[in-house]
Motif scaffolding. Structure first.
Motif, PDB file in Angstrom:
ATOM      1  N   SER A   1       0.842  -1.193   0.000  1.00 37.48           N
ATOM      2  CA  SER A   1       0.000   0.000   0.000  1.00 37.48           C
ATOM      3  C   SER A   1       0.880   1.247   0.000  1.00 37.48           C
ATOM      4  O   SER A   1       1.870   1.309   0.733  1.00 37.48           O
TER       5      SER A   1
ATOM      6  N   PHE B   1      -3.166   4.183  -2.700  1.00 42.07           N
ATOM      7  CA  PHE B   1      -3.463   2.797  -3.076  1.00 42.07           C
ATOM      8  C   PHE B   1      -3.363   1.896  -1.853  1.00 42.07           C
ATOM      9  O   PHE B   1      -2.336   1.872  -1.174  1.00 42.07           O
ATOM     10  N   HIS B   2      -4.446   1.182  -1.566  1.00 42.01           N
ATOM     11  CA  HIS B   2      -4.432   0.160  -0.531  1.00 42.01           C
ATOM     12  C   HIS B   2      -4.511  -1.195  -1.221  1.00 42.01           C
ATOM     13  O   HIS B   2      -5.472  -1.486  -1.938  1.00 42.01           O
ATOM     14  N   ALA B   3      -3.487  -1.999  -1.023  1.00 42.28           N
ATOM     15  CA  ALA B   3      -3.366  -3.261  -1.740  1.00 42.28           C
ATOM     16  C   ALA B   3      -4.433  -4.263  -1.294  1.00 42.28           C
ATOM     17  O   ALA B   3      -4.856  -4.255  -0.128  1.00 42.28           O
TER      18      ALA B   3
ATOM     19  N   GLY C   1      -8.601  -4.362  -2.987  1.00 45.71           N
ATOM     20  CA  GLY C   1      -7.779  -3.169  -2.936  1.00 45.71           C
ATOM     21  C   GLY C   1      -8.608  -1.948  -3.291  1.00 45.71           C
ATOM     22  O   GLY C   1      -9.701  -2.051  -3.849  1.00 45.71           O
TER      23      GLY C   1
ATOM     24  N   HIS D   1     -11.783   6.395  -3.512  1.00 44.23           N
ATOM     25  CA  HIS D   1     -11.747   5.129  -2.769  1.00 44.23           C
ATOM     26  C   HIS D   1     -12.460   4.024  -3.563  1.00 44.23           C
ATOM     27  O   HIS D   1     -13.326   3.315  -3.051  1.00 44.23           O
TER      28      HIS D   1
ATOM     29  N   LYS E   1       3.783  -7.957  -2.656  1.00 40.26           N
ATOM     30  CA  LYS E   1       4.196  -6.644  -3.123  1.00 40.26           C
ATOM     31  C   LYS E   1       4.582  -6.710  -4.600  1.00 40.26           C
ATOM     32  O   LYS E   1       4.894  -7.774  -5.129  1.00 40.26           O
TER      33      LYS E   1
ATOM     34  N   GLU F   1       5.435   4.557   1.597  1.00 37.71           N
ATOM     35  CA  GLU F   1       4.819   3.281   1.957  1.00 37.71           C
ATOM     36  C   GLU F   1       3.825   3.507   3.097  1.00 37.71           C
ATOM     37  O   GLU F   1       4.105   4.216   4.061  1.00 37.71           O
TER      38      GLU F   1
END
Length: 254
Positions: A107, A183-185, A197, A211, A231, A252
């Motif tokens: 993320s 970005f949230h993985a 995500g 979002h 990742k 990060e």
């Protein structure tokens, strides 16, 4: 007999009356302001970009205009074959192929600046086309859409083939745009995706993806895929147009 019946009725009603009179416990109202204050965890101190040459103090610089050392060819894993310009930018060298960051990320907060070529050539998806991929899989479209319509889930600022942007916020053709991406993985457990995500995008400071839940990989043909992964690198696309990039940094996120 009547007395017995009345006593029995009273006895049967006692549990009900006790329940009816029982009140739900109420949270005690604080009597001091300190009761609702806490002091841990303490957030880290980060030097803001405006005080640190345009880059937050905890950011990783992926491109500072001086070299392509943080990037490799996506085809060969060798030296990135794009053009390093004297103005501190780099440009797609058509035919050289995509490039991606040496480092891999989960993320992130990602900042980059890009511009389409001043000389207008082609139309639709063939004008100023490139893209930035999160974890090498999820593309945010870069395109010169000025007086140039195309399918709206493939226009500038879209999550490619998945989400139409809330607005078209491009500057004039050949001028610099900014992308700020949160970005949230996605999360995978035991081979299955358990949490989608999400992507938020500000294009030139304007919210265009809010979002948005990622359905899966952003495929040109076919439906999104959700193969488990960890990742991944940041990838920049060679789509045959000399799109330029500068000032790329990343933070990060937990």
């Amino acid at each position: 007999m009547k007395l017995v019946l009345r006593c029995t009725a009273v006895i049967l009603l006692l549990p009900f009356l006790a329940t009816a009179q029982k009140k739900e416990p109420m949270e005690k109202e604080p009597t001091k302001p300190e009761a609702t204050e806490f002091y841990k965890p303490v957030p880290p101190v980060v030097t803001p970009a405006v005080e640190n040459d345009g880059v937050p103090g905890d950011a990783i610089v992926l491109f500072d205009g001086k070299s392509l050392d943080e990037w490799v060819s996506s085809e060969t894993e060798g030296k990135a074959g794009w053009t390093l310009n004297s103005d501190g930018s780099m440009s797609v060298r058509p035919g050289a192929g995509d490039i991606h960051s040496k480092k891999e990320f989960g993320s992130v907060q990602l900042h980059l600046e890009w511009k389409s070529p001043e000389k207008i050539e082609g139309d639709g998806q063939n004008r100023g086309n490139s893209g930035v991929f999160l974890q090498d899989r999820y593309e945010i479209q870069i395109l010169d859409n000025n007086n140039n319509d195309t399918y709206v889930n493939g226009q500038v600022g879209s999550l490619y083939k998945q989400q139409v942007p809330l607005a078209r916020a491009s500057v004039k053709t050949g001028e610099w745009n900014t992308y700020d991406i949160i970005f949230h993985a996605p999360v995978f457990e035991k081979g299955q995706r358990v949490k989608k995500g999400t992507i938020t995008l500000l294009h030139n400071g304007i919210l265009v993806l809010d979002h948005v839940r990622i359905k899966g990989t952003t495929e040109y043909i076919g439906w999104p895929k959700n193969e488990p992964h960890g990742k991944g690198p940041i990838k920049l696309q060679d789509h045959g147009s000399p799109v330029s990039y500068r000032n790329i940094w990343i933070r990060e996120l937990p």
